[in-house]
Design a protein around this motif. Structure first.
Motif, PDB file in Angstrom:
ATOM      1  N   ILE A   1       1.121  -0.978   0.417  1.00 19.94           N
ATOM      2  CA  ILE A   1      -0.145   0.137   0.036  1.00 19.94           C
ATOM      3  C   ILE A   1       0.792   1.434   0.584  1.00 19.94           C
TER       4      ILE A   1
ATOM      5  N   LEU B   1      -0.390   4.241  -2.014  1.00 15.21           N
ATOM      6  CA  LEU B   1      -1.615   4.810  -1.396  1.00 15.21           C
ATOM      7  C   LEU B   1      -1.812   6.397  -1.491  1.00 15.21           C
TER       8      LEU B   1
ATOM      9  N   ASP C   1      -3.848  -1.574   8.100  1.00 20.80           N
ATOM     10  CA  ASP C   1      -5.128  -0.911   7.528  1.00 20.80           C
ATOM     11  C   ASP C   1      -5.861   0.285   7.470  1.00 20.80           C
TER      12      ASP C   1
ATOM     13  N   GLU D   1     -10.448   4.690  -4.824  1.00 23.30           N
ATOM     14  CA  GLU D   1     -11.536   4.706  -4.726  1.00 23.30           C
ATOM     15  C   GLU D   1     -10.667   3.411  -6.291  1.00 23.30           C
TER      16      GLU D   1
ATOM     17  N   SER E   1      -7.799   1.216  -5.141  1.00 25.30           N
ATOM     18  CA  SER E   1      -8.466   0.075  -4.490  1.00 25.30           C
ATOM     19  C   SER E   1      -8.989  -0.710  -5.477  1.00 25.30           C
TER      20      SER E   1
ATOM     21  N   LYS F   1     -10.428  -3.950  -1.531  1.00 25.47           N
ATOM     22  CA  LYS F   1     -11.569  -2.828  -1.708  1.00 25.47           C
ATOM     23  C   LYS F   1     -11.510  -2.270  -0.161  1.00 25.47           C
ATOM     24  N   PHE F   2     -11.747  -0.755  -0.300  1.00 21.26           N
ATOM     25  CA  PHE F   2     -11.814  -0.352   1.030  1.00 21.26           C
ATOM     26  C   PHE F   2     -13.818  -1.330   1.702  1.00 21.26           C
TER      27      PHE F   2
END
Length: 317
Positions: free
Chosen positions: A42, A45, A58, A82, A85, A91-92
């Motif tokens: 991540i 991100l 997370d 979004e 992801s 996925k969130f």
């Protein structure tokens, strides 16, 4: 080789191999490599994000000001998250994604992730600290006092000996950490909350055999303890020392402003009191510590190390 075996869904230790195990999603829980590899995964991100993005494992938080033009920026950043992801197939959990609005003039804008509108929350927990929309920390104080009292009740019921040699270490190890975890961030704002926390220590000291009929101040003196209110002040001063002269010195330059040299007659490291419009700012760490720090003697603030500072501070308190 260890990373390869970990990704191949089996464990190798001292030459012995586990059997194969199919993993359809997520990462193996409880492994040494799991957190490190997840952080690597991540790491990108926040690329392209304009708002403030905070990542802890997370748990991801996005924040920004609530002006109209900033609403667009926050929504654009949510769209980027979004998209990330979807690309990375992680996925969130949108049921857990909430919006916490802060400030009196907040317009309570609605935000979305993908096609789903995010719900509004009145309080959110982050790393064990409850923050509500008023930022007064009363809910956190309630939760902390309740948990500490439950643990103290278990000690009272389950431990037969009530001598100081037994009760005091149990209180120091099991109960008091509950009352002081991250307290420099959520320090109580109201007298009722200060008393609520103090009552836990009052109860603990009253449990000790031979001290039941003494006053609270007498029990503290007999046990060599500070009141919780004074311990919070002590923790505040230690935090300031770290920001000004210790391991967080670089960050401290953005948090505190030193007073001009001609105003430092008794303390060679006085801080300048900032200006603010909201009363709630008085309880923020960077504001509430200024008066107390400026009253410390020169020999305390000029301590060459943190340990020496703590020792001199304790004598001063």
């Amino acid at each position: 080789m260890g990373v390869h075996n970990w990704l191949d869904n089996r464990v190798v230790m001292n030459g012995s191999q586990s059997c194969w195990k199919g993993i359809t999603n997520g990462v193996p829980q409880g492994s040494v490599l799991g957190p490190a590899l997840f952080n690597i995964f991540i790491n990108d991100l926040d690329i392209g994000i304009e708002s403030t993005l905070i990542k802890f494992a997370d748990d991801t938080k996005l924040g920004g000001t609530a002006a109209l033009e900033d609403k667009v920026i926050i929504q654009n950043d949510l769209d980027k998250l979004e998209k990330w992801s979807e690309v990375n197939r992680m996925k969130f959990n949108k049921d857990k994604c909430k919006v916490l609005h802060l400030g009196r003039n907040n317009q309570f804008h609605t935000y979305r992730m993908g096609i789903d509108c995010l719900g509004r929350s009145m309080a959110e927990r982050g790393l064990g600290v409850m923050v509500d929309h008023k930022l007064n920390m009363s809910q956190q104080c309630d939760a902390v006092a309740k948990k500490a009292n439950i643990i103290l009740g278990c000690i009272n019921r389950c431990v037969v000996s009530k001598t100081r040699e037994v009760i005091l270490p149990l209180y120091s190890v099991l109960v008091r950490p509950q009352l002081e975890y991250c307290v420099q961030f959520w320090a109580p704002h109201f007298k009722k909350d200060v008393e609520k926390l103090e009552r836990v220590q009052r109860r603990a000291t009253r449990m000790i055999k031979g001290l039941e009929n003494m006053t609270y101040e007498g029990r503290l003196k007999e046990l060599g303890l500070f009141s919780l209110e004074k311990r919070i002040l002590r923790g505040d001063m230690i935090a300031v020392f770290r920001y000004l002269k210790g391991c967080h010195k670089e960050k401290g330059e953005n948090l505190f402003t030193l007073a001009s040299k001609d105003r430092t007659r008794s303390n060679g490291l006085k801080l300048q009191q900032g200006r603010f419009r909201l009363d709630i700012r008085k309880k923020f760490l960077t504001v509430r510590v200024v008066k107390h720090w400026n009253k410390l003697p020169r020999e305390v603030v000029e301590s060459p190390s943190l340990e020496i500072f703590k020792s001199r501070l304790d004598k001063c308190l």
